[in-house]
Scaffold this active site. Structure first.
Site, PDB file in Angstrom:
ATOM      1  N   ASN A 168      -5.266 110.961 109.999  1.00  0.00           N
ATOM      2  CA  ASN A 168      -5.587 109.749 109.231  1.00  0.00           C
ATOM      3  C   ASN A 168      -6.091 108.729 110.242  1.00  0.00           C
ATOM      4  O   ASN A 168      -5.319 108.097 110.953  1.00  0.00           O
ATOM      5  CB  ASN A 168      -4.325 109.254 108.519  1.00  0.00           C
ATOM      6  CG  ASN A 168      -4.582 108.007 107.689  1.00  0.00           C
ATOM      7  OD1 ASN A 168      -5.684 107.443 107.722  1.00  0.00           O
ATOM      8  ND2 ASN A 168      -3.584 107.573 106.952  1.00  0.00           N
ATOM      9  N   ARG A 225      -7.952 112.432 106.118  1.00  0.00           N
ATOM     10  CA  ARG A 225      -7.948 111.458 105.025  1.00  0.00           C
ATOM     11  C   ARG A 225      -9.252 110.666 105.106  1.00  0.00           C
ATOM     12  O   ARG A 225      -9.590 110.132 106.159  1.00  0.00           O
ATOM     13  CB  ARG A 225      -6.767 110.512 105.183  1.00  0.00           C
ATOM     14  CG  ARG A 225      -6.813 109.426 104.151  1.00  0.00           C
ATOM     15  CD  ARG A 225      -5.768 108.383 104.405  1.00  0.00           C
ATOM     16  NE  ARG A 225      -5.838 107.399 103.341  1.00  0.00           N
ATOM     17  CZ  ARG A 225      -5.629 106.108 103.527  1.00  0.00           C
ATOM     18  NH1 ARG A 225      -5.328 105.642 104.712  1.00  0.00           N
ATOM     19  NH2 ARG A 225      -5.719 105.281 102.515  1.00  0.00           N
ATOM     20  N   HIS A 277      -5.356 105.414  96.641  1.00  0.00           N
ATOM     21  CA  HIS A 277      -4.034 106.050  96.692  1.00  0.00           C
ATOM     22  C   HIS A 277      -4.019 107.346  95.874  1.00  0.00           C
ATOM     23  O   HIS A 277      -2.951 107.798  95.443  1.00  0.00           O
ATOM     24  CB  HIS A 277      -2.920 105.147  96.105  1.00  0.00           C
ATOM     25  CG  HIS A 277      -2.560 103.961  96.943  1.00  0.00           C
ATOM     26  ND1 HIS A 277      -2.224 102.750  96.387  1.00  0.00           N
ATOM     27  CD2 HIS A 277      -2.478 103.798  98.284  1.00  0.00           C
ATOM     28  CE1 HIS A 277      -1.936 101.894  97.352  1.00  0.00           C
ATOM     29  NE2 HIS A 277      -2.104 102.495  98.520  1.00  0.00           N
ATOM     30  N   ARG A 319      -2.699  91.043  99.979  1.00  0.00           N
ATOM     31  CA  ARG A 319      -3.896  91.009  99.117  1.00  0.00           C
ATOM     32  C   ARG A 319      -3.589  90.315  97.794  1.00  0.00           C
ATOM     33  O   ARG A 319      -2.516  90.514  97.224  1.00  0.00           O
ATOM     34  CB  ARG A 319      -4.375  92.432  98.829  1.00  0.00           C
ATOM     35  CG  ARG A 319      -4.951  93.115 100.049  1.00  0.00           C
ATOM     36  CD  ARG A 319      -5.274  94.571  99.754  1.00  0.00           C
ATOM     37  NE  ARG A 319      -4.588  95.447 100.684  1.00  0.00           N
ATOM     38  CZ  ARG A 319      -4.471  96.764 100.547  1.00  0.00           C
ATOM     39  NH1 ARG A 319      -5.000  97.364  99.504  1.00  0.00           N
ATOM     40  NH2 ARG A 319      -3.839  97.477 101.445  1.00  0.00           N
ATOM     41  N   GLU A 323       1.636 112.134 101.356  1.00  0.00           N
ATOM     42  CA  GLU A 323       0.182 112.305 101.352  1.00  0.00           C
ATOM     43  C   GLU A 323      -0.253 113.362 102.360  1.00  0.00           C
ATOM     44  O   GLU A 323      -1.202 114.094 102.125  1.00  0.00           O
ATOM     45  CB  GLU A 323      -0.485 110.951 101.642  1.00  0.00           C
ATOM     46  CG  GLU A 323      -0.358 110.002 100.463  1.00  0.00           C
ATOM     47  CD  GLU A 323      -0.531 108.537 100.823  1.00  0.00           C
ATOM     48  OE1 GLU A 323       0.365 107.971 101.469  1.00  0.00           O
ATOM     49  OE2 GLU A 323      -1.563 107.963 100.459  1.00  0.00           O
TER      50      GLU A 323
END
Ligand code: ADP
Length: 398
Positions: free
Chosen positions: A7, A91, A180, A241, A384
Site C-alpha cells: 500500500n 492497493r 474503502h 474532512r 484489507e
C-alpha cells in the site's frame, strides 16, 4: 506460497507478507518519510521483535528494495528466498470507471491506471510508483492492482450521477465513485459467514468508521449506494474532512477568508471534520476523553458524528428495502463500544438493538445484537490486506 501486499502512499509505504495457507501475515511493516530526511523502515516479523532501520530512502524503488531485503534477512527475515513470493498485490485508490474488479497488471492495465491519475492526483501516482518498483525488482512475478473504487462500480446510475449538467459526467467523468471498497467487500463476505446465509440473500449496511469513514448499502453482495463520492471528502464528517456540505459554502468561505483553490482544499480535507469542530484532535480517543472532561465542543463533534452515521443507516435501510445486518468496522467501529451504542440507540423500529454485555468487545468478530431482533449488529475487524491478497492469488493463478 506467499503473497506480498503493498500500500504505497506519497511518502510512506505499508506492506504485509501473507502465508495464503493460513491466511495470516508472516511480517508487516511501514516505510516512512520516503524522499525526505530521516527515512525509516519499521519491520515487524510476526511474533518477534520489531526491527527499525534508518537510512536514506530517496524513492519507492529503494523503499521496496529494503522491504524485500528485510523479508529475506537471516536474523529478522521470514522467508529464505524472494522466489517464494508468488505474486504482489497493490492497493490502488482510483480505478475510475475502467475497473469494476481487481486486475493483473499488463501494459494496457498500467495505461488505464495512469489515465485515472486525473481523478486521484495525490493517490494514484505513488500507487503506480509502487507497482513500477516491484516490476523492476521482481521481474516475472505477477503484479495485481486492487482498487478502492472497484466494489462500488455496481451502483445504479441514479445513485452515482450528481445533480449537475449531464455533460459534466460525459466530459470529465464527474460522478460518485465511492472508496474503502476493499474493506466493505471483505466485511460483507465475513458477515455472510457469521450469519450463515449466502451473500446473495443479504441486505447489509457496512459502516467503516475510522479516520476516514464511509457507509455502504450492500444487497446480494453488491454495492448499491455509498457515502463517499467523487473523492473521499464526501459523506460523513470525518477526522479532518468536512464530509457533505452545502456546496455554496465553498465559494463563500473562499471569498470571506481570501483562500485560493489549494487553501480551500487543505481547509476541507485537513482542518475540518471533528478536528475542526472540537479544536482538540482528529483522533476520536482524544475527543472522547475531552468530552468526558466536559469539553462541550468535543461532545458536539461526537454528537454530529453519531447523528451522521444514524442518518445514513436510516437512509440505506430505505435504499435496501430493509436491512438484515449493520456491520461496524475500522478503528472506531471495531473499538469504540460507546460509539456503537450511541449510534444504535432508538433504532428498534428497524429491528436494531444491541446487547450492552455483548457490545463490550474490541477488534473481534462478534454479533452484538440482543436476542430475537430482526436485524443483526456485527462487529467485524476489517482486513484489507487479506482481501487484496485473495484477489491477487486468484488473478495470479489465472
Ligand atoms: P484510518 O482511516 O487511518 O485507517 P483507522 O481505521 O485506523 O483509521 O481508525 C483510526 C480512528 O479510530 C482514530 O480516530 C482512533 O481514535 C479511532 N479509535 C481506535 N481505537 C479506538 C477506541 N478504543 N476508542 C475510540 N476510538 C478509537
Amino acid at each position: 506460497m506467499y503473497i506480498l501486499v503493498i500500500n504505497s502512499g506519497s511518502s510512506s509505504l505499508k506492506y504485509q507478507l501473507l502465508d495464503m495457507e493460513t491466511r495470516n501475515p508472516l511480517a508487516k511493516g511501514l516505510v516512512e518519510r520516503i524522499g525526505m530526511p530521516g527515512s525509516v523502515l519499521t519491520h515487524l516479523p510476526v511474533g518477534r521483535d520489531k526491527e527499525i532501520l534508518a537510512g536514506e530512502i530517496p524513492d519507492h524503488t529503494v523503499a521496496i528494495q529494503l522491504v524485500l531485503a528485510s523479508l529475506v534477512q537471516p536474523k529478522y527475515g521470514v522467508i529464505k528466498d524472494l522466489k517464494q513470493i508468488e505474486a504482489v498485490g497493490h492497493r490502488v485508490v482510483h480505478g475510475g470507471e475502467k475497473f469494476a474488479q481487481s486486475a493483473l497488471v499488463t501494459g494496457e492495465v498500467m495505461k488505464a491506471i495512469e489515465e485515472c491519475i486525473e481523478l486521484a492526483p495525490l493517490h494514484n501516482p505513488p500507487n503506480i510508483a509502487g507497482i513500477k518498483a516491484c516490476q523492476k525488482l521482481m521481474p516475472g512475478i505477477p503484479q495485481v492492482a486492487v482498487f478502492d473504487t472497484a466494489f462500488h462500480q455496481t451502483m445504479p446510475q441514479y445513485a452515482y450521477v450528481y445533480g449537475l449538467p449531464y455533460e459534466m459526467y460525459e466530459k470529465y467523468k464527474i460522478r460518485k465513485y465511492g472508496f474503502h471498497g476493499t474493506s466493505h467487500k471483505y466485511v460483507s463476505q465475513r458477515a455472510s459467514v457469521l450469519l450463515q446465509k449466502p451473500l446473495e440473500e443479504l441486505k447489509l449496511i457496512s459502516c467503516h468508521l475510522g479516520n476516514g469513514s464511509s457507509i455502504t448499502a450492500i444487497r446480494g453482495g453488491k454495492s448499491l449506494e455509498t457515502s463517499m463520492g467523487f473523492t473521499p471528502l464526501a459523506g460523513l464528517i470525518m477526522g479532518t474532512r468536512s464530509g457533505d456540505l452545502d456546496p455554496a459554502i465553498v465559494s463563500y468561505v473562499m471569498r470571506k477568508e481570501n483562500m485560493n483553490f489549494d487553501q480551500i482544499n487543505d481547509f476541507l480535507n485537513k482542518r475540518s471534520g471533528v478536528r475542526g469542530i472540537s479544536g482538540v484532535s482528529s483522533d476520536f480517543r482524544d475527543i472522547e476523553r475531552a468530552a468526558e472532561q466536559g469539553n462541550s465542543r468535543a461532545q458536539l463533534a461526537l454528537d454530529i458524528f453519531t447523528h451522521d452515521v444514524k442518518k445514513y443507516i436510516g437512509a440505506y435501510a430505505a435504499v435496501l428495502d430493509g436491512v438484515d445486518a449493520v456491520i461496524f468496522t475500522a478503528g472506531l467501529g471495531e473499538n469504540s463500544a460507546e460509539m456503537r451504542e450511541t449510534i444504535c440507540e432508538r433504532l428498534d423500529y428497524l429491528g436494531i438493538r444491541i446487547d450492552p454485555a455483548k457490545n463490550k468487545v474490541r477488534g473481534e468478530e462478534v454479533d452484538i445484537s440482543a436476542g430475537g431482533t430482526r436485524c443483526q449488529v456485527l462487529v467485524i475487524p476489517t482486513n484489507e490486506e487479506l482481501m487484496i491478497a485473495l484477489d491477487t492469488q486468484e488473478l495470479a493463478r489465472g
